[in-house]
Each structure stands twice: as C-alpha cells, then as structure tokens.
Design an enzyme around this catalytic site. Structure first.
Site, PDB file in Angstrom:
ATOM      1  N   ARG A  69     -16.552  -1.254  -1.676  1.00  0.00           N
ATOM      2  CA  ARG A  69     -15.716  -0.100  -2.043  1.00  0.00           C
ATOM      3  C   ARG A  69     -16.516   1.196  -2.044  1.00  0.00           C
ATOM      4  O   ARG A  69     -16.305   2.092  -2.873  1.00  0.00           O
ATOM      5  CB  ARG A  69     -15.052  -0.333  -3.403  1.00  0.00           C
ATOM      6  CG  ARG A  69     -14.125  -1.528  -3.403  1.00  0.00           C
ATOM      7  CD  ARG A  69     -13.453  -1.748  -4.749  1.00  0.00           C
ATOM      8  NE  ARG A  69     -12.507  -2.861  -4.658  1.00  0.00           N
ATOM      9  CZ  ARG A  69     -12.828  -4.138  -4.808  1.00  0.00           C
ATOM     10  NH1 ARG A  69     -14.075  -4.464  -5.083  1.00  0.00           N
ATOM     11  NH2 ARG A  69     -11.920  -5.089  -4.692  1.00  0.00           N
TER      12      ARG A  69
ATOM     13  N   PHE B 122     -19.696   1.547  -2.655  1.00  0.00           N
ATOM     14  CA  PHE B 122     -20.917   1.530  -3.468  1.00  0.00           C
ATOM     15  C   PHE B 122     -22.141   1.258  -2.609  1.00  0.00           C
ATOM     16  O   PHE B 122     -23.196   1.874  -2.804  1.00  0.00           O
ATOM     17  CB  PHE B 122     -20.796   0.482  -4.570  1.00  0.00           C
ATOM     18  CG  PHE B 122     -21.745   0.695  -5.716  1.00  0.00           C
ATOM     19  CD1 PHE B 122     -21.291   1.181  -6.924  1.00  0.00           C
ATOM     20  CD2 PHE B 122     -23.099   0.394  -5.599  1.00  0.00           C
ATOM     21  CE1 PHE B 122     -22.161   1.380  -7.996  1.00  0.00           C
ATOM     22  CE2 PHE B 122     -23.973   0.586  -6.649  1.00  0.00           C
ATOM     23  CZ  PHE B 122     -23.501   1.094  -7.857  1.00  0.00           C
TER      24      PHE B 122
ATOM     25  N   TYR C 194       0.846  -1.187   0.000  1.00  0.00           N
ATOM     26  CA  TYR C 194       0.000   0.000   0.000  1.00  0.00           C
ATOM     27  C   TYR C 194       0.882   1.238   0.000  1.00  0.00           C
ATOM     28  O   TYR C 194       1.437   1.630   1.024  1.00  0.00           O
ATOM     29  CB  TYR C 194      -0.929   0.015   1.204  1.00  0.00           C
ATOM     30  CG  TYR C 194      -1.900  -1.140   1.281  1.00  0.00           C
ATOM     31  CD1 TYR C 194      -2.235  -1.884   0.154  1.00  0.00           C
ATOM     32  CD2 TYR C 194      -2.488  -1.487   2.498  1.00  0.00           C
ATOM     33  CE1 TYR C 194      -3.126  -2.946   0.238  1.00  0.00           C
ATOM     34  CE2 TYR C 194      -3.384  -2.540   2.590  1.00  0.00           C
ATOM     35  CZ  TYR C 194      -3.692  -3.265   1.454  1.00  0.00           C
ATOM     36  OH  TYR C 194      -4.572  -4.312   1.549  1.00  0.00           O
TER      37      TYR C 194
ATOM     38  N   LEU D  83     -18.056  -2.999   2.284  1.00  0.00           N
ATOM     39  CA  LEU D  83     -19.051  -2.015   1.852  1.00  0.00           C
ATOM     40  C   LEU D  83     -19.028  -1.824   0.338  1.00  0.00           C
ATOM     41  O   LEU D  83     -19.492  -0.811  -0.177  1.00  0.00           O
ATOM     42  CB  LEU D  83     -18.794  -0.668   2.556  1.00  0.00           C
ATOM     43  CG  LEU D  83     -18.789  -0.731   4.083  1.00  0.00           C
ATOM     44  CD1 LEU D  83     -18.499   0.637   4.680  1.00  0.00           C
ATOM     45  CD2 LEU D  83     -20.109  -1.273   4.620  1.00  0.00           C
TER      46      LEU D  83
END
Length: 326
Positions: A205, A207, A56, A203
């Site tokens: 992403r 949406f 990341y 969730l």
C-alpha cells in the site's frame, strides 16, 4: 513485457490495479482524466491485466475503467469482482448467492461497456452460500458467454479445492508482498491445481516505496484513506516497519532501481504464475512499475529480501480480517 500464466489465461506478468483511482486512497476520484491516461499508458507499455470491482466506489471505478477502455477493449484482460454488495436485499456482508451473482454480472457488464468479463472473481468467500452453489452459477455464466474465467479472492485451501472441483478456478487474488507472506503456504496447492496467483497490494500500500516516512505523513492522508486505520501504519508498528522499507531501499541502491521495482521484481522471481497488480492513478508510477519487468535480482539479493521479517501489525483491520479465510 514478458507474460505469465493464470491457469489457461495468458497475461502480461505485471498488471494494473485500478481501485485507487476511485476508492480507498488519498486523491481518489480527483482526476479521472489522469487515471484514464494512466490506463492508456499501461496498455501502451504492454500491461494487459486491468483489475477493478463493483464495490470500488461503489460502481464508479468500473465506470471509469469502462470509459478508459472504449476502443481498446480487445487490448486487455479485464477483471472485476462481485460479492461484497448484495443484490438480493440480504444486507451488509458478502453475498455470493446465485441470484445476487446474476444481477451483479449484468451491472458490471453495463458499467464496463463490454459483452464479457475475462476474469470474474468472488471478492470474498460468502459463509452463508455454499461455494458449490456459487461456482455452479459462475459456470453457467461461462456457458452463457458473459464471463470467460473464474477467480477467487482471499480464499483458503478447503474452499479452493471445493470450488475447483465444480469448475476450474483460474486465479486466486490475495495480498502478497515482501511484507505479507501468507500466500506462500498456499502456493503449492495452487500449483498442484494449476491456479495462478494475482498479488494485490504488492507494494505494501505504498509503504515499501518509501513514500511514507513518519506517522505525520500518515496524518496528512485524506480521512477517506483506509491506511489511516491500517494497523501497519500506526504507532510502534509504523516505526518497526520502516526498517523493512529501508532494507528494500538498500537492495534497490545496489541494483540501480527504485524500491517499488525491487519489491515487484522479488514477486516476479517467485514464478511465472505469480502476477502482481500494483495500483496507481499516475502515469509516472505506472511507467516505474512496468519497468520492473527488466529488473533482475541476484540469488543473493533475493535471499536477502526473503529473509526480511514480515510487517508488524495485521494487514487489514480486525473487521476486514474476519472476511479473509485462513
């Protein structure tokens, strides 16, 4: 907050995914101070599982989490991942060779500012390294005290069984939500072996929260936001998937909760060995997500949500899907 079990590891049943604070989403890396406040607020609310990875950024997310945990390290179960960056010069693609793992863990420990990692995941299965070799190296890290528990991510049945035969696997981290149901095929195997399931992108992403209501909203995202290329956020798939989000909102209206809380409550109802790790970089959102701990769905509402169709479109691009075992 109530707790859950990942193998022998006890955690609060809602965790925090830190990736979006530094990587992959609009605004990533723009306000580290708010991200640190978010991590601190999560801990104050009882969240214990904090999730990051060396890739990341790369690296900067681990550095951010390490900074946030100064003075609070003992309050959390710290999880990170290896394997999508080669430390042996192999080049692009997964590298879970023992030599790469040994280098990766030392780098993560330094960036996180800790002498041990509580849960260390193989980020994706490496087709060029037998899982037995990878697990053997991880078992040695456990004996060395550098890591406490071992996890896999987006692995399937054969790999999981082979890995677990070498050293206990504590958790499998894979995408699981109302719109991604693949893991329901593998849950019986995980429960047979005593392995917990950590659900990333619970969730959808964002949406399923209703935050994006039109393709125009997607166009406004940063160019670095990977949702711009995600099949579920484009074209006709987006319009079809809006119906799913609307139906989640309808249940949320019945409960007096938000769509995000209902999506998390549905996952929590799957069992005390399923731990969602919703990601956010905002204090207000971590407060909203943590409050899902007290949202109770009726059997009828759970059945209604379970009966919803899964999302249209792949949950990753074709290139990303090639690194996911099925």
């Amino acid at each position: 907050m109530r707790t859950a079990k990942l193998g022998e590891l006890t955690v609060a049943r809602i965790g925090l995914g830190a990736m979006g604070m530094s990587h992959g989403y609009s605004g990533a890396g723009s306000d580290d101070a708010e991200s640190i406040r978010t991590i601190h607020r999560a801990i104050d609310l009882g969240v214990t599982l904090i999730d990051t990875a060396e890739v990341y950024g790369p690296y900067v997310n681990e550095e951010l989490v390490g900074k946030a945990l100064k003075g609070r390290r003992d309050d959390v179960v710290l999880a990170t991942k290896f394997g999508l960056i080669s430390h042996t010069g192999r080049g692009a693609g997964p590298d879970s060779s023992p030599a790469s793992i040994r280098s990766a863990v030392d780098g993560s420990l330094k960036r996180l500012g800790t002498d041990h990692i509580d849960l260390y995941y193989q980020h994706r299965v490496d087709p060029d390294t037998p899982i037995e070799d990878t697990m053997g190296a991880l078992a040695q890290l456990v004996r060395d005290g550098k890591i406490r528990y071992v996890g896999l991510s987006e692995a399937w049945v054969d790999t999981i069984r082979r890995a677990h035969a070498v050293h206990p696997v504590t958790a499998l981290q894979s995408e699981y939500s109302l719109w991604t149901r693949d893991q329901e095929e593998i849950l019986p195997v995980l429960r047979e072996l005593g392995i917990g399931l950590v659900a990333y992108s619970p969730l959808g992403r964002g949406f399923l929260t209703g935050a994006l209501r039109s393709p125009a909203d997607v166009e406004k995202l940063d160019d670095s936001d990977f949702r711009k290329n995600n099949p579920r956020f484009t074209g006709e798939n987006f319009q079809r998937n809006l119906r799913l989000a609307d139906q989640v909102q309808a249940v949320a209206d019945q409960v007096g909760a938000t769509s995000a809380q209902v999506a998390l409550a549905w996952l929590l109802a799957k069992g005390d060995d399923v731990v969602p790790i919703p990601g956010t970089k905002r204090v207000s959102r971590v407060e909203e997500n943590a409050a899902a701990d007290v949202v109770t769905l009726t059997p009828e509402q759970i059945a209604t949500l379970t009966a919803l169709p899964v999302a249209e479109g792949g949950h990753h691009t074709d290139e990303q899907m090639r690194m996911i075992e099925r």
